[in-house]
Each structure stands twice: as structure tokens, then as C-alpha cells.
Design a protein around this motif. Sequence first.
Motif, PDB file in Angstrom:
ATOM      1  N   ASP B 129       0.845  -1.186   0.000  1.00  0.00           N
ATOM      2  CA  ASP B 129       0.000   0.000   0.000  1.00  0.00           C
ATOM      3  C   ASP B 129       0.888   1.246   0.000  1.00  0.00           C
ATOM      4  OD1 ASP B 129      -1.831   1.935   0.263  1.00  0.00           O
ATOM      5  OD2 ASP B 129      -2.680   1.248   2.172  1.00  0.00           O
ATOM      6  N   ALA B 131       0.249   4.269  -0.220  1.00  0.00           N
ATOM      7  CA  ALA B 131      -0.203   5.429   0.533  1.00  0.00           C
ATOM      8  C   ALA B 131       0.283   5.349   1.975  1.00  0.00           C
ATOM      9  CB  ALA B 131      -1.731   5.506   0.486  1.00  0.00           C
ATOM     10  N   ALA B 132       0.322   4.127   2.529  1.00  0.00           N
ATOM     11  CA  ALA B 132       0.724   3.962   3.926  1.00  0.00           C
ATOM     12  C   ALA B 132       2.237   3.838   4.072  1.00  0.00           C
ATOM     13  CB  ALA B 132       0.038   2.747   4.535  1.00  0.00           C
ATOM     14  N   PRO B 134       5.068   5.031   1.903  1.00  0.00           N
ATOM     15  CA  PRO B 134       5.480   5.705   0.662  1.00  0.00           C
ATOM     16  C   PRO B 134       6.899   5.363   0.207  1.00  0.00           C
ATOM     17  CG  PRO B 134       5.341   7.248   2.494  1.00  0.00           C
ATOM     18  CD  PRO B 134       4.757   5.971   2.978  1.00  0.00           C
ATOM     19  N   ARG B 348       7.642   5.149  -9.066  1.00  0.00           N
ATOM     20  CA  ARG B 348       6.209   5.212  -9.345  1.00  0.00           C
ATOM     21  C   ARG B 348       5.902   5.444 -10.815  1.00  0.00           C
ATOM     22  NH1 ARG B 348       4.002   8.489  -4.011  1.00  0.00           N
ATOM     23  NH2 ARG B 348       3.960   6.684  -2.630  1.00  0.00           N
ATOM     24  N   GLY B 367      -0.260   3.736  -6.691  1.00  0.00           N
ATOM     25  CA  GLY B 367      -0.440   3.362  -5.299  1.00  0.00           C
ATOM     26  C   GLY B 367      -0.179   1.916  -4.955  1.00  0.00           C
ATOM     27  N   LYS B 404      -4.982  -3.364   2.440  1.00  0.00           N
ATOM     28  CA  LYS B 404      -5.507  -2.073   2.893  1.00  0.00           C
ATOM     29  C   LYS B 404      -5.882  -2.133   4.372  1.00  0.00           C
ATOM     30  CE  LYS B 404      -5.761   1.019  -0.472  1.00  0.00           C
ATOM     31  NZ  LYS B 404      -5.030   2.284  -0.281  1.00  0.00           N
TER      32      LYS B 404
END
Lengths: 356, 411
Positions: B129, B131-132, B134, B348, B367, B404
Motif C-alpha cells: 500500500d 499510501a501507507a 510511501p 512510481r 499506489g 488495505k
Amino acid sequence: MFHRESGYYKTSYASDSALYPLPVAKWAVAGFAVLFFVVAPLLVSSYYLTILNLVGIAVVGALGLNILVGLTGQISIGHAAFMSVGAYTAANLATRFDLPFWITLPSGGLMAAAIGIVVGFPSVRIKGLYLAISTLAAQFIIDWFIVHTPAISGGFQASIQVPRPSIFGVVLDTQRELYLFILVTVVIAIVVALNIARSRVGRAFIAIRDQDIAAEILGINVRRYKLMAFAISSFYAGVAGVLYTYYSGVANNEFFPLVVSIDYLAMVIIGGMGSVLGAIFGATFVTLLPITIDLIMSSLGPYLIADAGSLSGIKSHMRLILFGGLIMFFLVVEPEGLNRLWLNIRSYFRVWPFSY
Amino acid sequence: MKKILTSIAVVGGLAAMTAAHAGEIVIGQMTDRTGPLANVGNPLGDGVRDYIDLVNSQGGVGGHTIRLIGIDNQYKVPPAVEGYQRLKSEGAVLVGLFGTPITQALTADLEKDKTPGTTPGFGTAAAADGAAFPYLFPAAASYWSQAGASVEYAKQQMGGLKGKKIAYLFYDNPAGREGLPVLRKLSEMEGFTLNEFPVPAPGIEMDNQARDIARRYRADFVISHLFGRAPSVQINALTRAGFPLEKVVSFVWGASEADVDAAGGNEAALGYSGLQFAGVGDDFQVRRDIRAMFKAQGREPRTSMSSTVFYNRGILIAALHVEALTHAVEINGGEADVTGTQVRDGFRKIKDFSLGGLLPPLNLAGGDHEGGGWVRVFKVTKDGFAPATDWFKGYRDVVFEMIKEESAKKN
């Protein structure tokens, strides 16, 4: 040297067990305090502080094992498991109840001490190699229990993310801040260890080490003191485990395998059993030696071997060979450890330029 | 104490002599040359090293050379912490990690220092993940994705899962147990029964489990997740118990040339298959290029090249690093002084980068730092490994939902 006395002049118990045998010791301690509390954090780069941090954590662990192995003469190959107990206790307290480090740090130690007493029970009946095997079993049982109890280990990964410690609202997350945090713990650990060694408790430990039957005849409660040694030693291990947890930001059982127990035993033996300074020397030596060898070889290697690919392979193996070889060398030169080596050097200069 | 301090000073002086030069990008790669994972670390580290050498010999990244610093941790945490700080002091903008505990220990530091780290095939499943986490890039199928993919493969092989019996044979440590939540969930979803067979360390005795699987439990399929010497022991134990190896699929650390050799060669392991996150075998342009580079330098190719499973994974890691650096240099306007954040953004941008089929069609944009959790099954044949499937991913939606959930627990 001129500021040293030239013989053994102690006439009372008080002077024999004094923390500072000579005025110069006070100055030396003050000098080291300034060096480590002021000079090091201001001048040493973050990378070398990392090394000092690792040494500091190892010192706490080694001091604890030294109390058990060096002072009391009880062998333990389960030291890493006690570190693991401390680490998970602190991690659970810190994440579930949001407790600050000044509660989790001693709690981790106390929990490890409680488990240590249980593991120490066989020491009442057995000693030597038999005790070594029973503590070895403890290492595996504790490890298995933690991994297979999700309530402790935090799930299948057996790792718990822990926020970095904070004091007065400042989060200690740079190497420099963590250095001061670890240093304060190390200083407390050293002072306590010194005081244990020179107190009634420490003398009882030494009596048990030298001859437990004689100690019992002298009126020492052998069972109580053996368990106390296990408890104190495990407390130190637990605190070292908590330090690891806060330092890396995670509690993980794979940080504390059997090899780590052996490493700590090596530190105590190499440093010199039964002395606080020896434990510090041993922890420093075992932690620094591979790093030093690696740095020297990385710097000199390119001049000796052109191919960087082969170098990294050779370097790793050379590091292991040199590490083992140097440990053997030091133990052959001075079987009583680095501490005895240091004492020899010191007593040589004490009477210099005369030989006695 | 004095001695120690002077030795620190001496070493410090030596370290300063090798400080970074201009027009150079420094990256670090941790690979265990010694210690319990040396059998993986050596060929994998050679693969990384040779690919970087190849890129440098072809002009580097946007004209800048890459300086690769190798770190050997012996699978211990303190040397890894020290090694990471050394890499940082040398100016590394990217660190290839090696080993799950080491990844755990460095996650917080990487995020704080804004330095991306790659953890292909190990580490935390939740790190997918983006987002969590990076600054963590699994960049290859995690154990959870491998669990999903192996159930998918079992489904293909058996033509459906309803009412089937699947055995999960795993090394009884945190890494081995990590597949469990996904398998348990899928067994509920798909209606197969899952039986768990833990193998205690060091995993060199497995006859009881194998007999249980083959005779008592009569499993229709075995999914195995073992390390070190254990996979080869498993091949022999299952054969002795009379279980067909065609019905076994292993996670990524249980199917290499070394495992097959240790089990008694290809004949003994015929039909045994395993998940792979990098292509297996010699038939890749990049391997021919590396051979040509060695020849041009007048050297023999490394013997570790014959361990194609791990060597090719080394190439995969290095190729992803170089690709991310290429994008990062572009972002930085062609200059060599890229930052960790630019390298992260470079990662990314990686999409449809396959290096002649050695890499799966992963996509690190959007992501998902795992790039989709792609794997490919390779089967043991008489003369090596042959692909049994194309690149695929199994139950990605289920797995990513769990990722997630897990990453939401991060504090």
C-alpha cells in the motif's frame, strides 16, 4: 604514574568497596561524562553515533549476562529470549495503552525478570552444562510461545510497530536524540551493576560462584540468590530488548535468535567474566570488530582487488575469518579477557619505571 | 576506551577517502554473502552487481555512473542498522534491502530519511500500500500475493476448488506463517478445506508431515512455503510418501536450482513447480549482454550465473533500481544529484518494463508498490525449469483489500 599510589593501602571495608578508589577515578569519570554527554553528540557524525548506539544497547545486555555468568557462575544460553520478552512487553504496552517509555522500559525489564525467575528454577538443582541446556530450551520455548500467541506477537508477522520514544513532547527519532536516550539508560545500567557487584548481594553472588556449598554453610540462601541473579540478569536483558524496540521502531522476534544469546555469552567471556568494565569492553569489542574490519577492508580492498564484485564476496568471508581469529588471539594472549589485559597495562604503568 | 576512539578515528579517515565523487549516483544493496541466507545472497548479489556494471559500461544513467555499495548483514539486525547508516553517510539515494527482519528494522528510518527501499519477495505484505508506506517498494509478489496466486494455480490445475483438500506445508516462523490469513480467507470463499502442516526449524525432517498429507489427509494439492534446506527435504519426503510432485506448488524461496540439486537432481524433482517473480533460465538478452561484457573485459563469466533463479532476481532488482534512477534523473533535469523523493517518484513511473520477459508486466504507478503481485509458475523438467503458465496474479482484489486493512493498522 605520579598521581597513582604505589601499593595496596586499603585498611577498612568502606575504602575497599568505595566506588572511586582514588581521587583520579573521579576525574576520569567526569572526563568520560563530558566526552560522551557533550563532546560526542556535538562533534561525532550521525553514522558513528549509530555505532555508539549499537554498542550501548549491547553493553546493557552484556552487563546483565555478566551478573549471571560472571558474578554468580550460572550459565545461560537464553539471554536473547529475555530480550524478546522485554521487547514485546514494551511494544504491547506502548501501542495498546499509549504508555510512555519511562513506564514501558522498566515494565519490559520486570516482565523479563519474572520469566527469568521461572527459567532460573532449574538452577537451584542443576548447574554447569545441564543448566546451559535447560536455558537453551527456554530460548526455544519462549520464542515459540511468542510467535504462536497473536495476542503477544501482534499477528502472523510477529512484529509490532512502535512509535519512537518522546520526552516533554519531543520525539526522539534522530540518531543523536536516540543516542542520548540510550546513553542515559547505559549510565544507569552501569551504576547499578557497579553497586550490585560491591554490595552484600554481589558478594553473595561471588560466594555462590566460587563454591555454592560453602556459600550455603556461610548462611547465604543459595536458592534465593541464584533466582535473584536470574531476575537481575533478565531485567537487564529485557531493558536491552526494549532499547532495541525503540531504536528500530519495531518489536520482532527475529531480532533475538539463538545466535544473539551466543553473541552475548561471547561478549562476557571475551571482556572478562565477573567485571563490569569487562562486560563493557566485551560488548564494545564484539560490536565494533566486524564493523571496523569491514570499513578497513572496504577502504583498502579496491587497491588490492580490482573487481568490486569479487571484493564484496571476499570481504564478507575475510571479516568472519578475522573476527574469529582475533577472538582466539585475544583469548590465548589473555584467557581472563580484555579486562585483565587492561588491568595488566594499568598496573604496569602504576609502578613504572620500576618492575614491582 | 582510548583504543576504541583512536580506531574509530583511523577508520573514519579511511572512510572519508572513499567519499562520493561528482556525477555519480550512489545506491546501496544489502545481500547476505555470509550467514544463513548466503546461498541466496551470493548469486543474487552477483546479479545486482553485474547488471549495474553492465549499465555503467554502457554509459550509466543519463551519463552518470552508478556506484553500488554492497552490505553484508549475515541476517542480523545490528549490522543492518549500521550498514544503512553507512549507506546514508555515503549519500545513497536508494537501498535494496534483504530479509524480513531487516526490512522491519529499517522501515521507520527509510520513511524518516525519505529514502526508498526495495524488498522484493519478502518484507511486510502491507507495504504494497503505497499510501501507507510511501518509501517501501516490494516491487515483486509478497507472501500474500503468492498465497493468492498459488490458490489460483491450484484452481487451474484441478479445474475448480469446491470440496477439494489443500495442504499448506510451511516453515514455522513468522515468514512461513504469513501466508495463512490469505489462505484461510480463500478457503472460506472458495469452499476448499485447508489443512496446515507446520515444519519446525531447521526443517530437515518432514516425513511425518508428508505421510500425513499423502496418506491420512489425502490432499488434492500442496502449497508449500519453506526456506533453506527444507524445500529439497520436502521434495524427497513427499516422493517417499507417494505424493505426486505435479500437485505441489512452492512459494518463491522454495524452487531454485540449488533446491533441485539438493533433492537429487532434476530426475528426482521432475514435475515439482514453484512460483517465481523473475524469469528463470539463461535465455534472456540481458544475460547474453552480461556474458559479452565479461568477455570484453577478458574475464570468465561468474559461476553464480548458473544459479539462474537467484541470479535473475538480482538482475530484476538492479534493473528496477536503474529504471527508477533513470526516471529520477529525468525528473531532476538530467543532473546526478537526485533526492530520495525523486527516486521514489521514479519508481512510481515504472510501467510496462519487462527487460525481454525477465520481469513481469508490473506497474508501480497508482499506489500499488507491489506492481500487481505478478508471478509465473516454473516446473522442473529433465533439463531445467520450464514455464508452466504465463505471468499471472491470483485473487488480487481479495489480497489488496486485506493489504488495505493491514496497512490501516500502521501508526
